[in-house]
Structure formats: structure tokens, C-alpha cells
Scaffold this motif. Structure first.
Motif, PDB file in Angstrom:
ATOM      1  N   ARG A 307       0.831  -1.202   0.000  1.00 17.14           N
ATOM      2  CA  ARG A 307       0.000   0.000   0.000  1.00 17.14           C
ATOM      3  C   ARG A 307       0.870   1.258   0.000  1.00 17.14           C
ATOM      4  O   ARG A 307       0.597   2.220  -0.714  1.00 17.14           O
ATOM      5  CB  ARG A 307      -0.906  -0.025   1.223  1.00 17.14           C
ATOM      6  CG  ARG A 307      -2.018   1.007   1.221  1.00 17.14           C
ATOM      7  CD  ARG A 307      -2.848   0.858   2.495  1.00 17.14           C
ATOM      8  NE  ARG A 307      -3.390  -0.482   2.601  1.00 17.14           N
ATOM      9  CZ  ARG A 307      -3.457  -1.183   3.732  1.00 17.14           C
ATOM     10  NH1 ARG A 307      -3.000  -0.670   4.857  1.00 17.14           N
ATOM     11  NH2 ARG A 307      -3.979  -2.384   3.734  1.00 17.14           N
ATOM     12  N   GLY A 463      -6.258   4.960   2.573  1.00 19.14           N
ATOM     13  CA  GLY A 463      -7.398   4.318   1.934  1.00 19.14           C
ATOM     14  C   GLY A 463      -7.836   5.073   0.691  1.00 19.14           C
ATOM     15  O   GLY A 463      -7.413   6.213   0.456  1.00 19.14           O
ATOM     16  N   PHE A 464      -8.665   4.427  -0.109  1.00 15.13           N
ATOM     17  CA  PHE A 464      -9.194   5.021  -1.334  1.00 15.13           C
ATOM     18  C   PHE A 464     -10.726   5.016  -1.268  1.00 15.13           C
ATOM     19  O   PHE A 464     -11.332   4.053  -0.786  1.00 15.13           O
ATOM     20  CB  PHE A 464      -8.742   4.250  -2.571  1.00 15.13           C
ATOM     21  CG  PHE A 464      -7.251   4.121  -2.702  1.00 15.13           C
ATOM     22  CD1 PHE A 464      -6.465   5.243  -2.922  1.00 15.13           C
ATOM     23  CD2 PHE A 464      -6.629   2.884  -2.604  1.00 15.13           C
ATOM     24  CE1 PHE A 464      -5.088   5.134  -3.045  1.00 15.13           C
ATOM     25  CE2 PHE A 464      -5.253   2.755  -2.722  1.00 15.13           C
ATOM     26  CZ  PHE A 464      -4.487   3.893  -2.941  1.00 15.13           C
ATOM     27  N   ARG A 466     -14.065   4.408  -2.981  1.00 20.08           N
ATOM     28  CA  ARG A 466     -14.403   3.522  -4.103  1.00 20.08           C
ATOM     29  C   ARG A 466     -14.908   4.287  -5.328  1.00 20.08           C
ATOM     30  O   ARG A 466     -14.573   3.935  -6.465  1.00 20.08           O
ATOM     31  CB  ARG A 466     -15.473   2.514  -3.668  1.00 20.08           C
ATOM     32  CG  ARG A 466     -14.982   1.427  -2.743  1.00 20.08           C
ATOM     33  CD  ARG A 466     -16.075   0.410  -2.455  1.00 20.08           C
ATOM     34  NE  ARG A 466     -15.614  -0.622  -1.545  1.00 20.08           N
ATOM     35  CZ  ARG A 466     -14.933  -1.697  -1.894  1.00 20.08           C
ATOM     36  NH1 ARG A 466     -14.627  -1.877  -3.171  1.00 20.08           N
ATOM     37  NH2 ARG A 466     -14.572  -2.590  -1.003  1.00 20.08           N
ATOM     38  N   LEU A 469     -12.139   5.287  -7.697  1.00 21.58           N
ATOM     39  CA  LEU A 469     -11.176   4.317  -8.215  1.00 21.58           C
ATOM     40  C   LEU A 469     -11.042   4.351  -9.742  1.00 21.58           C
ATOM     41  O   LEU A 469      -9.922   4.264 -10.257  1.00 21.58           O
ATOM     42  CB  LEU A 469     -11.542   2.905  -7.742  1.00 21.58           C
ATOM     43  CG  LEU A 469     -11.225   2.616  -6.265  1.00 21.58           C
ATOM     44  CD1 LEU A 469     -11.759   1.251  -5.857  1.00 21.58           C
ATOM     45  CD2 LEU A 469      -9.726   2.698  -6.007  1.00 21.58           C
ATOM     46  N   LEU A 481      -4.147  -0.752  -7.291  1.00 24.63           N
ATOM     47  CA  LEU A 481      -4.664  -0.070  -6.105  1.00 24.63           C
ATOM     48  C   LEU A 481      -5.394  -1.038  -5.181  1.00 24.63           C
ATOM     49  O   LEU A 481      -6.022  -0.622  -4.213  1.00 24.63           O
ATOM     50  CB  LEU A 481      -5.607   1.065  -6.518  1.00 24.63           C
ATOM     51  CG  LEU A 481      -4.993   2.156  -7.408  1.00 24.63           C
ATOM     52  CD1 LEU A 481      -6.040   3.186  -7.790  1.00 24.63           C
ATOM     53  CD2 LEU A 481      -3.812   2.827  -6.702  1.00 24.63           C
ATOM     54  N   GLY A 482      -5.276  -2.305  -5.447  1.00 21.26           N
ATOM     55  CA  GLY A 482      -5.996  -3.305  -4.661  1.00 21.26           C
ATOM     56  C   GLY A 482      -5.467  -3.480  -3.254  1.00 21.26           C
ATOM     57  O   GLY A 482      -6.147  -4.042  -2.397  1.00 21.26           O
ATOM     58  N   GLY A 484      -4.851  -1.116  -1.187  1.00 19.53           N
ATOM     59  CA  GLY A 484      -5.341  -0.039  -0.334  1.00 19.53           C
ATOM     60  C   GLY A 484      -6.647  -0.387   0.350  1.00 19.53           C
ATOM     61  O   GLY A 484      -7.423  -1.204  -0.146  1.00 19.53           O
ATOM     62  N   HIS A 485      -6.860   0.218   1.523  1.00 18.91           N
ATOM     63  CA  HIS A 485      -8.193   0.138   2.121  1.00 18.91           C
ATOM     64  C   HIS A 485      -9.163   0.810   1.148  1.00 18.91           C
ATOM     65  O   HIS A 485      -8.932   1.930   0.703  1.00 18.91           O
ATOM     66  CB  HIS A 485      -8.226   0.893   3.448  1.00 18.91           C
ATOM     67  CG  HIS A 485      -7.360   0.300   4.512  1.00 18.91           C
ATOM     68  ND1 HIS A 485      -7.530  -0.974   5.003  1.00 18.91           N
ATOM     69  CD2 HIS A 485      -6.319   0.819   5.208  1.00 18.91           C
ATOM     70  CE1 HIS A 485      -6.650  -1.209   5.947  1.00 18.91           C
ATOM     71  NE2 HIS A 485      -5.896  -0.142   6.092  1.00 18.91           N
ATOM     72  N   ARG A 486     -10.282   0.168   0.857  1.00 18.00           N
ATOM     73  CA  ARG A 486     -11.248   0.766  -0.059  1.00 18.00           C
ATOM     74  C   ARG A 486     -12.589   0.927   0.657  1.00 18.00           C
ATOM     75  O   ARG A 486     -13.125  -0.032   1.207  1.00 18.00           O
ATOM     76  CB  ARG A 486     -11.394  -0.103  -1.307  1.00 18.00           C
ATOM     77  CG  ARG A 486     -10.079  -0.180  -2.093  1.00 18.00           C
ATOM     78  CD  ARG A 486     -10.310  -0.639  -3.500  1.00 18.00           C
ATOM     79  NE  ARG A 486      -9.987  -2.050  -3.639  1.00 18.00           N
ATOM     80  CZ  ARG A 486      -9.941  -2.687  -4.808  1.00 18.00           C
ATOM     81  NH1 ARG A 486     -10.193  -2.051  -5.932  1.00 18.00           N
ATOM     82  NH2 ARG A 486      -9.653  -3.960  -4.865  1.00 18.00           N
ATOM     83  N   THR A 488     -16.523   3.117   0.735  1.00 15.73           N
ATOM     84  CA  THR A 488     -17.480   3.977   0.050  1.00 15.73           C
ATOM     85  C   THR A 488     -17.298   5.408   0.558  1.00 15.73           C
ATOM     86  O   THR A 488     -16.680   5.644   1.599  1.00 15.73           O
ATOM     87  CB  THR A 488     -18.920   3.529   0.334  1.00 15.73           C
ATOM     88  OG1 THR A 488     -19.193   3.719   1.729  1.00 15.73           O
ATOM     89  CG2 THR A 488     -19.131   2.069  -0.048  1.00 15.73           C
ATOM     90  N   ALA A 492     -15.810   6.418   4.158  1.00 18.23           N
ATOM     91  CA  ALA A 492     -14.614   7.252   4.217  1.00 18.23           C
ATOM     92  C   ALA A 492     -14.875   8.541   4.981  1.00 18.23           C
ATOM     93  O   ALA A 492     -13.996   9.041   5.702  1.00 18.23           O
ATOM     94  CB  ALA A 492     -14.122   7.563   2.803  1.00 18.23           C
TER      95      ALA A 492
END
Length: 596
Positions: A307, A463-464, A466, A469, A481-482, A484-486, A488, A492
Motif C-alpha cells: 500500500r 485508503g481510497f 471507491r 477508483l 490499487l488493490g 489499499g483500504h477501499r 465507500t 470514508a
């Protein structure tokens, strides 16, 4: 020292408890002052299993959840005179009270109380042995001075200085508050025993070799002996423990791993303990440590390393360029590489990971900078702080007197909002990047006391959002980018509201208000106006801004029950929001209702 340590510990214990349990009440000042003395009232905590109510004086009541209390505790029972209750007895009573901690009280209390008392002892030792930093009193601090200035740990935690696995002597040698530097332990490994990653042209192995080559105090025989191998800069405490690890011992016995001993310039622990800084070095080092600090076992996971690389790579491209152009005084410290050993089965050994982080505070003439947690830590007197001292120093220089101090405090807070809060909210709302901007991850560059630039560290927790993305993938084609914390946008928003606002901004508000430099209501109104102004711009995602302005509560991490239930956040928590407790949102009050 013991009484002061108890007061500091009680403040963190109570403030964390009050955020998660609703059975407490406050007696108003008029009713409380006969026994408690002047202040904002008296906190009442019922203990049904003991048939009593415990009370303590509140000398600062806070709408941001940062109350200040004055010992002693007093236990009241019907028909009996009040009795003084020591902090240790009070903590034990709470930990065994099912009405507060639930049915697991008897099972969980011993381990929890062990951490409470270990933390209390550590705070008492720091008061006795770690000199008061005087941070901000006379001049802006250096990065290194500020990192050692955080002596009491997490301000809203029942065990703010618990370090499972550390002896008192370990702490005095390796903890930042004591200010002792120590050399690294240098190992070298055969290339096929190493796992490494990098997001830049220079490999992690090359960065590590550069550390050795550029250290003027390191015996040249160490890098020479490691020629053809990969040098590993090890934390000496962790290195000692790893020699007892069967997987690591097997590497030593097969000569894939060689110990070259300790050497070189001193390195200094930062506030996180596991991250090390040396003034001469191009990078800082973040090590896995086989100990539990507050809520987590501090072993770095391979996915965290991935990450960090992904975020660094993203910021090297068009997204990073846009961020730098929009917020030129806000800097994100990249984590461009990591090194680790692999076991006999080829898998990464997480306990050996060391990550590399950019070091912008290099050299003897480094720019003044202070980690926000150290600025906001409340002094042993329960009133002052480095931030308050800084504001008073500016006010004295500008000749404004007591009234001038309030003006300076509001101007300082406004500069902080512009420099730190605006960019972090903007990066989430405009780019879908979620940075865990709690107090220990934010460093302020200072100019005669004023916020001049800001630095965020610890990209491994990024984190990202979603919904962003597809845009991020288009801006950085081929980047995975998988790792990373993802989340909504709604998720977030809640996480950002905790880390940035509840943890960091509220700490600034608390430090200013506790010192009597400005009232919380005025600062909250200033914060609300700032967020309203952001919400009036054309940012594509305003979910977080609307949450801050409209939600009746904001999430606060449930440190008390996480700690009580012995939850390891690093491995046991898959949904961080599941452990949030609701804190009444002071921003949601209409500005006209917030009395100055």
C-alpha cells in the motif's frame, strides 16, 4: 510524581470511558463546588455492584470530549461518609463492573488492569526521568526535539503508555521521551533470502546500502563484509528478539544471514516508537516490533508495504502533481521501499520488515517542525501545553497582552485550518484519497510559532474512496490499487471525521481552550465556518463535509473497549467502523446557537 501520574492517567482513562459508556452524569458547578471546589462541576459514575457512586471534580468541561479532572475520586454510599478512592482502586472497580464493561468483566479485567498499571508506571517514570521539554516556550523546536516531547501518550485511552514486551530499561533506552540515541544493528542477507519492494528507480537494497555508505560514524568494514549481499538496518531491540525466532535462526545457521553487530551514528525513536530518525539520513526507518503498543501488535504486514508503494507511485504521477500545485505547503512523506527476510518456504517474515520513509528533516540546519500530538499534549499541571506556550510567545512578541493572546489563538487556529484541514479534506473530496491524519501522523513546520507547512506520514494506512477508483486508475494506468483500504464515500467520511476532526482538530481546540486562550464555542464556530466555505466550492464529493456539518454524532474510535477486550487492531479488526462510538457533534449546532 505518583499523584501527577495518576491525574494524567485518570484523564485519559475517563475521557475514553465517557465516549463509550452513557451511564455517567455531571453535577453542575453550583451543586458540586462545596466539596469539589471551583470548576465546571462533578462527574458521577455509578458502580451498582458496589452499591456506590464515585465522583471526581471536573475543572474543564469540554464539548469536544477533552475534559480535565482533579483528583481525588470520592466514593459515596448511602448512610456512610464519603471515602477517598485511589486511581488504581477506581480503575479496578470499573474493570469489574458489568454495568460498565459488560458480562466479560471478571475474565478481561486482569489483563486490562495490568496494562493500566503498566501505563501508569511508565508515565510516572517519564515524569521522573524524562526532562520536561519546554517545547515552544522560547523558540520553535526541531523535528527531533518535538518527537521526544510526547511523554504521556494517547490523550483518550485507558492505557496511553502501555508497551507490552518492554521492560522499564527497554523504554529508557529505546522510547522517544528519554531522548537516547542508539546505533542500528546491521545484518546482511543473501539476495535470495530477501524480499524487497520499491516504487522508485533506486531499489530498497540500494537505499539501505546508501544509508551505510553515507553514515560517517559507521565502521567501513561492515559494508565491505556485506559486499554481494543485502544490508539490513535492524532495530536493536527487535534484532535481539529475532535471534530467538526459529525461522530467523535457520537463516543464521545456513549463513544466508550474517550479524555484523551494532554501529554507526545514533538513531532516535519518533513518537510511534517503531519509526526511527537520524539527522544525517536520507530516509527514516519503520520497523516491525514484536510488542503491543496501546491497541496493536506492531508488526508490519506485507500488504501495508504494498500500500505504501502504491500511494508513493500514485503521488509521483499526475495526481501528485495536481495535489502539489493545489496545496504547495502540504507534503506527503513517501514510503518508497521496504526490506524483509523470507523464510524457508519463501514467504515474507513480517517480524523482520523494515520500511523506508522520506526524511525532509535532514541536516543540522533542519527547519523547525513539531508533531501535532506533542504540541497538543496537556502539561502535568492540567492546563498548559506546548501549543499554548507557542501562542503566548507570539502574543508577547506582538505586544497584545491577554486580549492579544485570544486574537493570536484564533489566528493560529485559522492558519492551521488552511494549512492542514483544507488540504486533507480537499484530497478526499477531490481525489478520493483517505489519509489517517491523527495527531501522530501530522507534523507542522513552524515559522516563529506560526504554522508554515505541513507533513503527513504513514502512507501504509492510506485508503481510497471507491467512487474515485476509476479516475485514479485512469490517472495511473497499470498501478495496482488493490492493496489499499477501499471504502465507500459514506464510510470514508466517517473515518476522516474521526482521524482528522475528532482526533486532531479537536485536540487543537482542546489545548487552546484548556489553557484559557479562547473558548471552545468560538473555535468550533470558526471550524464550522471553514467547513461551510469548503462545502460551497465545486468539490466533486462533499459527503464528508455534509457529515461534519449535519450529523448529530461523529464517530470516535472505541479505545476503552478495544483495550478492555484485548482486541489487536492490527489483526482482529476488519471493519474499523464497527468499533466507533458516537460523540455528540458540536459542529452540527447552528452557528447562531454557539455562544461566544
Amino acid at each position: 510524581m505518583a499523584d501527577v501520574a495518576c491525574e494524567i492517567s485518570a484523564r485519559g482513562f475517563l475521557n475514553s470511558l465517557l465516549r463509550e459508556w452513557t451511564g455517567w452524569s455531571l453535577a453542575p458547578a453550583a451543586e458540586a463546588e462545596m466539596e469539589a471546589g471551583p470548576g465546571d462541576g462533578r462527574l458521577r459514575i455509578p458502580l451498582p455492584s458496589r452499591g456506590s457512586v464515585v465522583e471526581i471534580a471536573v475543572v474543564h468541561r469540554s464539548s469536544v470530549g477533552l475534559h480535565v479532572f482533579r483528583l481525588p475520586f470520592r466514593e459515596h454510599r448511602a448512610g456512610a461518609p464519603a471515602r477517598i478512592m485511589a486511581f488504581a482502586e477506581f480503575a479496578a472497580a470499573v474493570a469489574h463492573e458489568p454495568a460498565i464493561v459488560g458480562p466479560e468483566a471478571a475474565r478481561a479485567a486482569p489483563a486490562f488492569l495490568g496494562r493500566v498499571f503498566q501505563s501508569l508506571s511508565a508515565i510516572e517514570d517519564a515524569l521522573a526521568r524524562a526532562p520536561a521539554p519546554g517545547l515552544g516556550l522560547h523558540a520553535d523546536p526541531s523535528f527531533q526535539e518535538a518527537e521526544r516531547a510526547l511523554r504521556f501518550g494517547h490523550a483518550v485511552h485507558p492505557t496511553p503508555r502501555s508497551r507490552d514486551g518492554f521492560t522499564p530499561e527497554d523504554a529508557r533506552t529505546f522510547a522517544p521521551e528519554y531522548g537516547r540515541g542508539f546505533p542500528l544493528r546491521w545484518w546482511s542477507a543473501a539476495p535470495d533470502a530477501i524480499v524487497q519492494g520499491t516504487s522508485r528507480a533506486e531499489t530498497a537494497a540500494d537505499l539501505s546500502a546508501g544509508l551505510a555508505a553515507e553514515d560517517p560514524a559507521l565502521d567501513r568494514r561492515i559494508p565491505a563484509a556485506a559486499e554481494g549481499r543485502v544490508l539490513l538496518p535492524m532495530h536493536p531491540w527487535q534484532a535481539a528478539r529475532l535471534t530467538l525466532d526459529p525461522a530467523v535462526d535457520a537463516l543464521f545457521r545456513s549463513s544466508q544471514l550474517i550479524d555484523h553487530g551494532s554501529g554507526g551514528s545514533p538513531w532516535f525513536a519518533t513518537t510511534s516508537l517503531r519509526s526511527l530518525y537520524a539527522p544525517h539520513a536520507r530516509v527514516m526507518l519503520k520497523h516491525s516490533l514484536s510488542l503491543r503498543l496501546t491497541n496493536s501488535l506492531r508488526l508490519i504486514k506485507p500488504v501495508e508495504c504494498a500500500r505504501g508503494l502504491a500511494v508513493d507511485a500514485l503521488l509521483q504521477g499526475s495526481v501528485g502533481a495536481a495535489i502539489a500545485a493545489r496545496w504547495p505547503r502540504f507534503h506527503i512523506l513517501g514510503e518508497p521501499g521496504y526490506l524483509a527476510l523470507r523464510g524457508a518456504d519463501g514467504a515474507v517474515l513480517p517480524q523482520t520488515i523494515v520500511a523506508l520513509r522520506d526524511n525532509p528533516f535532514r541536516g543540522s540546519g533542519q527547519r523547525p517542525a513539531a508533531v501535532l500530538a506533542a504540541l497538543c499534549e496537556i502539561d502535568p499541571d492540567g492546563r498548559g501545553s506546548a501549543l499554548a506556550d507557542t501562542i503566548l510567545r507570539i502574543a508577547e512578541r506582538e505586544g497584545g497582552g491577554a486580549q492579544g493572546a485570544e486574537t493570536v489563538a484564533l489566528r493560529w487556529f485559522g492558519s492551521f485550518l488552511d494549512l492542514v484541514v483544507g488540504p486533507l479534506l480537499g484530497m478526499q473530496c477531490a481525489f478520493g484519497l483517505l489519509f489517517g491524519a491523527h495527531q501522530q501522523n501530522l507534523v507542522l513546520g513552524l515559522d516563529d510559532g506560526w504554522p508554515a507547512e505541513a507533513f503527513f506520514r504513514d502512507c501504509q494506512g492510506t485508503g481510497f474512496v471507491r467512487e474515485f477508483l476509476p479516475v485514479l486508475a485512469e490517472a495511473a494506468p497499470g498501478l495496482d490499487l488493490g492493496s489499499g483500504h477501499r471504502f465507500t464515500a459514506a464510510e470514508a467520511a466517517r473515518i476522516m471525521a474521526y482521524y482528522l476532526i475528532v482526533n486532531s482538530v479537536f485536540a487543537v481546540i482542546g489545548a487552546i481552550a484548556i489553557a484559557g486562550l479562547a473558548r471552545e464555542a468560538v473555535l468550533i464556530r470558526q471550524l464550522r465556518r471553514f467547513v461551510e466555505a469548503l462545502a460551497g466550492t465545486d468539490l466533486p464529493d462533499k459527503t464528508c463535509l455534509r457529515l461534519l456539518l449535519d450529523a448529530p454524532t461523529l464517530g470516535s474510535k472505541g479505545n476503552f473497549m478495544i483495550c478492555f477486550r484485548n482486541i489487536n487492531e492490527n489483526t482482529d479488526v476488519t471493519d474499523p467502523l464497527a468499533h466507533y462510538a458516537g460523540l455528540p457533534n458540536p459542529l452540527a449546532v447552528a452557528p447562531a446557537e454557539v455562544r461566544p
